[in-house]
Scaffold this motif. Structure first.
Motif, PDB file in Angstrom:
ATOM      1  N   LEU A   1       0.842  -1.190   0.000  1.00  0.00           N
ATOM      2  CA  LEU A   1       0.000   0.000   0.000  1.00  0.00           C
ATOM      3  C   LEU A   1       0.880   1.244   0.000  1.00  0.00           C
ATOM      4  O   LEU A   1       2.053   1.177   0.387  1.00  0.00           O
ATOM      5  CB  LEU A   1      -0.889   0.038   1.254  1.00  0.00           C
ATOM      6  N   PRO A   2       0.349   2.402  -0.406  1.00  0.00           N
ATOM      7  CA  PRO A   2       1.097   3.647  -0.244  1.00  0.00           C
ATOM      8  C   PRO A   2       1.433   3.852   1.229  1.00  0.00           C
ATOM      9  O   PRO A   2       0.634   3.518   2.120  1.00  0.00           O
ATOM     10  CB  PRO A   2       0.118   4.711  -0.753  1.00  0.00           C
ATOM     11  N   LEU A   3       2.596   4.410   1.519  1.00  0.00           N
ATOM     12  CA  LEU A   3       3.026   4.569   2.905  1.00  0.00           C
ATOM     13  C   LEU A   3       2.060   5.402   3.739  1.00  0.00           C
ATOM     14  O   LEU A   3       1.963   5.212   4.956  1.00  0.00           O
ATOM     15  CB  LEU A   3       4.425   5.204   2.942  1.00  0.00           C
ATOM     16  N   GLU A   4       1.355   6.310   3.105  1.00  0.00           N
ATOM     17  CA  GLU A   4       0.437   7.153   3.881  1.00  0.00           C
ATOM     18  C   GLU A   4      -0.702   6.367   4.509  1.00  0.00           C
ATOM     19  O   GLU A   4      -1.378   6.865   5.417  1.00  0.00           O
ATOM     20  CB  GLU A   4      -0.125   8.272   2.999  1.00  0.00           C
ATOM     21  N   TYR A   5      -0.900   5.126   4.047  1.00  0.00           N
ATOM     22  CA  TYR A   5      -1.963   4.293   4.612  1.00  0.00           C
ATOM     23  C   TYR A   5      -1.410   3.166   5.489  1.00  0.00           C
ATOM     24  O   TYR A   5      -2.160   2.301   5.926  1.00  0.00           O
ATOM     25  CB  TYR A   5      -2.814   3.692   3.486  1.00  0.00           C
ATOM     26  N   ILE A   6      -0.107   3.183   5.740  1.00  0.00           N
ATOM     27  CA  ILE A   6       0.528   2.146   6.546  1.00  0.00           C
ATOM     28  C   ILE A   6       0.639   2.604   8.002  1.00  0.00           C
ATOM     29  O   ILE A   6       1.016   3.746   8.281  1.00  0.00           O
ATOM     30  CB  ILE A   6       1.934   1.814   6.007  1.00  0.00           C
ATOM     31  N   HIS A   7       0.344   1.714   8.930  1.00  0.00           N
ATOM     32  CA  HIS A   7       0.424   2.039  10.356  1.00  0.00           C
ATOM     33  C   HIS A   7       1.479   1.211  11.087  1.00  0.00           C
ATOM     34  O   HIS A   7       1.954   1.610  12.146  1.00  0.00           O
ATOM     35  CB  HIS A   7      -0.937   1.835  11.025  1.00  0.00           C
TER      36      HIS A   7
ATOM     37  N   GLN B   1       6.057  -0.514  -1.304  1.00  0.00           N
ATOM     38  CA  GLN B   1       5.869  -1.500  -2.366  1.00  0.00           C
ATOM     39  C   GLN B   1       4.390  -1.570  -2.736  1.00  0.00           C
ATOM     40  O   GLN B   1       3.553  -1.988  -1.945  1.00  0.00           O
ATOM     41  CB  GLN B   1       6.381  -2.873  -1.923  1.00  0.00           C
ATOM     42  N   LEU B   2       4.098  -1.158  -3.969  1.00  0.00           N
ATOM     43  CA  LEU B   2       2.714  -1.151  -4.440  1.00  0.00           C
ATOM     44  C   LEU B   2       2.388  -2.424  -5.209  1.00  0.00           C
ATOM     45  O   LEU B   2       1.228  -2.766  -5.390  1.00  0.00           O
ATOM     46  CB  LEU B   2       2.481   0.081  -5.313  1.00  0.00           C
ATOM     47  N   SER B   3       3.432  -3.094  -5.688  1.00  0.00           N
ATOM     48  CA  SER B   3       3.319  -4.396  -6.350  1.00  0.00           C
ATOM     49  C   SER B   3       4.721  -4.998  -6.307  1.00  0.00           C
ATOM     50  O   SER B   3       5.680  -4.297  -5.946  1.00  0.00           O
ATOM     51  CB  SER B   3       2.847  -4.249  -7.799  1.00  0.00           C
ATOM     52  N   PRO B   4       4.898  -6.276  -6.654  1.00  0.00           N
ATOM     53  CA  PRO B   4       6.246  -6.840  -6.622  1.00  0.00           C
ATOM     54  C   PRO B   4       7.264  -6.051  -7.440  1.00  0.00           C
ATOM     55  O   PRO B   4       8.440  -5.993  -7.088  1.00  0.00           O
ATOM     56  CB  PRO B   4       6.038  -8.255  -7.185  1.00  0.00           C
ATOM     57  N   GLU B   5       6.823  -5.434  -8.537  1.00  0.00           N
ATOM     58  CA  GLU B   5       7.750  -4.700  -9.402  1.00  0.00           C
ATOM     59  C   GLU B   5       7.736  -3.190  -9.153  1.00  0.00           C
ATOM     60  O   GLU B   5       8.643  -2.482  -9.588  1.00  0.00           O
ATOM     61  CB  GLU B   5       7.407  -4.955 -10.882  1.00  0.00           C
TER      62      GLU B   5
END
Length: 321
Positions: free
Chosen positions: A22-28, A96-100
């Motif tokens: 996920l985008p970092l802004e949504y990571i806790h 990481q938004l996807s493996p690549e």
């Protein structure tokens, strides 16, 4: 003093890498790990059975102490490391938004490692080592880091220590113009060069694989090994030149760290005095294993694990001469 297999030095940072894509802004939640090109190589070599010493200057903070304990716990000699209260340990985040699809955010400016000075080098260990491993990241961090790299090269050359150089160009650290000058300066003094194709193109101005390798080699006895990603790697020396195909992968989990695993494989094979095709083939295998695991060091294999991996997929590989 007992002969050391490898000495390397540079910055290792705390890595915060979320489990979720996920985008970092949504990571806790951010699990704590470590990452640094030179320590990745050091740990990779230790797992392959070699004696390795890694040096750095770390912040005298919980993160700095965690890094030293972690690397020492992997069997790497960290006795030369220095702690300083003058600057913090560097940090970086992986998004990481996807493996690549991967973005990396660094918080390393003015870090403890950027304060490393030539006088702080463990000269005795460099002189006793069979190999000095250098990354192009270190001279980009500060002028004193650059001077430290030159000093390490000087010690190595005076003591017939083989110099293995991975350019590891980082565009966020310096301009292409400055990088080209410094990377070529170091490359001239190295015995083994491990650039990616884009790095080789930057250093030489050439575009085609063989032309890049030929210009890097010049009229020397160096070993040039160009990393070509999913295509494998290309060896170019005075005596021989050939491609070694990559191992096919079903899934890429985390592409960061593959080059460091590859470098560990190359150095290990050279130390074992194996034929270069075998050296590069194993290095390709290690790189493939690293990208299948999340994290910079978590996928670095032991010798037995590499042999098992190669045995499973080995029949698919071939060399193009």
């Amino acid at each position: 003093m007992k002969k050391l297999d490898v000495f390397t030095f540079g910055e290792t940072m705390i890595l915060f890498q979320p489990v979720q894509m996920l985008p970092l802004e949504y990571i806790h939640d951010y699990p704590r790990k470590i990452g640094g090109a030179e320590s990745n190589v050091a740990i990779g070599l230790a797992r392959l059975g070699h004696s390795v010493k890694w040096f750095s200057k770390l912040g005298d903070d919980p993160f700095g102490h965690y890094i030293k304990k972690t690397i020492r716990g992997e069997g790497v000699d960290t006795s030369s490391c220095i702690f300083t209260p003058q600057a913090p340990t560097g940090l970086f985040f992986k998004e990481q938004l996807s493996p690549e699809d991967l973005n990396i955010y660094y918080y390393r400016k003015g870090s403890a490692a950027s304060l490393i000075e030539p006088k702080e080098l463990d000269e005795e260990s460099i002189a006793s080592a069979k190999v000095l491993h250098i990354s192009g990241i270190t001279p980009a961090l500060s002028m004193t880091n650059y001077q430290t790299v030159l000093r390490a090269i000087d010690i190595a050359k005076k003591n017939n220590t083989m110099i293995v150089f991975d350019p590891n160009f980082r565009s966020k650290l310096w301009s292409e113009e400055k990088a080209k000058k410094v990377l070529n300066e170091i490359a001239e003094n190295a015995d083994v060069l491990l650039p990616g194709l884009a790095e080789g193109q930057l250093m030489t101005g050439e575009t085609e694989v063989e032309a890049v390798a030929r210009k890097l080699l010049g009229n020397t006895n160096k070993i040039i090994i160009l990393k070509l990603g999913s295509q494998g790697a290309y060896l170019h020396t005075k005596e021989e030149k050939f491609f070694v195909e990559a191992f096919s992968l079903k899934q890429i989990v985390d592409p960061v760290g593959a080059g460091d695993g590859f470098a560990a494989g190359i150095i290990s094979g050279i130390l074992r005095k194996e034929p270069m095709y075998q050296v590069i083939r194993r290095a390709n295998a290690i790189g493939a294993m690293v990208v299948g695991v999340k994290g910079d060091i978590e996928g670095l294999p032991t010798s037995s694990a590499v042999e098992h991996f190669m045995g499973q997929l080995g029949n698919e590989q071939d060399v193009k001469r």
